[in-house]
Design an enzyme around this catalytic site. Structure first.
Site, PDB file in Angstrom:
ATOM      1  CG  HIS A  16       4.532  -2.391  -5.017  1.00 45.28           C
ATOM      2  ND1 HIS A  16       3.318  -2.743  -5.278  1.00 45.28           N
ATOM      3  CD2 HIS A  16       4.649  -2.721  -3.971  1.00 45.28           C
ATOM      4  CE1 HIS A  16       2.727  -3.227  -4.455  1.00 45.28           C
ATOM      5  NE2 HIS A  16       3.625  -3.289  -3.555  1.00 45.28           N
ATOM      6  CG  HIS A  18       6.535  -2.523   0.792  1.00 43.82           C
ATOM      7  ND1 HIS A  18       5.669  -1.717   1.662  1.00 43.82           N
ATOM      8  CD2 HIS A  18       6.175  -2.972  -0.092  1.00 43.82           C
ATOM      9  CE1 HIS A  18       4.544  -1.954   0.783  1.00 43.82           C
ATOM     10  NE2 HIS A  18       4.829  -3.004  -0.293  1.00 43.82           N
ATOM     11  CD  GLU A 203      -0.451  -9.362  -3.295  1.00 45.67           C
ATOM     12  OE1 GLU A 203       0.682 -10.017  -3.670  1.00 45.67           O
ATOM     13  OE2 GLU A 203      -0.243  -8.475  -1.931  1.00 45.67           O
ATOM     14  CG  ASP A 282       5.547  -6.578  -2.808  1.00 46.60           C
ATOM     15  OD1 ASP A 282       5.427  -5.492  -2.290  1.00 46.60           O
ATOM     16  OD2 ASP A 282       4.664  -7.314  -2.721  1.00 46.60           O
ATOM     17  CG  ASP A 283       7.960  -6.603   0.559  1.00 52.44           C
ATOM     18  OD1 ASP A 283       8.376  -5.911   1.358  1.00 52.44           O
ATOM     19  OD2 ASP A 283       6.920  -7.085   0.090  1.00 52.44           O
TER      20      ASP A 283
END
Length: 341
Positions: A16, A18, A203, A282-283
């Site tokens: 996960h 991006h 979320e 994630d980011d």
């Protein structure tokens, strides 16, 4: 206490992350200048404070807008891997979300080819392996998702450069007011083409939406999924079926403001319930994270020992979409390094 360097060296799978969210601040400044994008601040880091998922998305979309051509995609992809290499990454399934770029006139074939070019260069340099997951942007609606799915299948059939690296689809962006069932056609196209499926959910939505992603869309993984514990029966079912959750604890704090602190996160409760909950960033560039920090901070916050962290790393292997031969090789790499710290 676990030796931090041992955790840094522990081989890790990430499911996960991006690619747009890995963009260095300096790269954002350079690409914005190159492509005529106005940034509201001189230092992009000043933008990286968020009050909610939707607040974060406004910044994420700005960062996305800096990527204008194949060379930009290649650069971002390359940097995403070399920046992760010092933190134990050995395999990653990376999201890219092309809807905004396609609407601006870019072509999916060029985007995929650019990503492949950058990833191939980084793989040769680091030894890390990367595959891609095309994420539909819920904000653009189910029609755009279906068009992207059809185009991806077309590229697969024509063996377009780099497209073999795209092994699945998912969807992301705002959860509020978006029903999973409306995206069923796009996911059906992907399923019929033999692509794997995942879905960001949980979320800002409840367990019913998580269940719909699996039961209606045919998702094989859930990204985040932190609300599932509100439904004990669904939790027990997903634990029994070993449906993976790609959890991003620090992101849930820094982006979604879902918990007051990391110690309050439900990650340990998810694992205690038997869920296949993995660790991911994630980011990372937009939240000042890396995969090594994710492991170290989680170990400290939840009192995990070395064996616990090795088990989490091995669960990442189980949850990935490689074949069993490649998974076995990854497990061997984890266990070879996983000596007591």
């Amino acid at each position: 206490m676990i030796d931090p360097q041992a955790l840094e060296r522990l081989p890790k799978v990430e499911l996960h992350c991006h690619v747009e969210g890995t963009m260095r601040a300096a790269t954002l400044v350079e690409l914005a200048a190159k492509n005529g994008l106005h940034l509201p601040v001189a230092d992009p880091v000043e933008l990286y404070e968020y009050d909610s998922l939707d607040g974060f998305l406004q910044i994420f979309w700005l960062v996305q807008s800096a990527i204008a051509d194949r060379a930009d995609w290649a650069r971002v992809a390359y940097e995403s891997v070399v920046d992760a290499a010092p933190h134990g990454l050995v395999y990653r399934e990376t999201f890219f979300t092309p809807a905004r770029h396609l609407a601006a006139g870019q072509d999916l074939a060029d985007i995929v080819a650019g990503l492949d070019e950058g990833l191939a260069a980084a793989e040769a340099e680091t030894g890390i392996r990367v595959n891609l997951v095309l994420d539909f942007d819920r904000d653009f609606g189910p029609g755009a998702a279906l068009e992207q799915a059809d185009r991806l299948v077309e590229l697969k059939r024509s063996s377009s450069p780099g497209v073999e690296r795209v092994i699945g689809v998912g969807y992301d962006s705002t959860e509020i007011g978006r029903e999973p069932a409306t995206f069923v056609d796009a996911f059906a196209v992907a399923r019929h083409a033999g692509l794997r499926r995942t879905a960001h959910q949980g979320e800002n939505s409840g367990p019913d939406a998580i269940a719909a992603c699996v039961d209606v869309l045919g998702a094989q993984r859930i990204d985040h999924g932190i609300s599932i514990l509100e439904d004990p029966d669904l939790t027990a079912r997903f634990a029994d079926e070993r449906i993976p959750f790609t959890v991003c604890p620090n992101s849930n704090i820094r982006i979604a403001n879902a918990y007051p602190s990391l110690a309050d996160h439900v990650f340990p409760a998810m694992r205690e319930a038997g869920l296949l909950a993995t660790l991911n960033t994630d980011d990372p560039a937009l939240t000042d994270l890396d995969l090594g920090y994710e492991y170290r901070s989680v170990a400290e916050a939840f009192g995990y020992g070395w064996d616990d962290m090795v088990a989490i790393a091995l669960d990442g292997v189980e949850a990935c979409w490689l074949d069993e031969v490649d998974k076995a090789a990854l497990r061997q790499r984890v266990r070879a390094v996983a000596v007591p710290a």
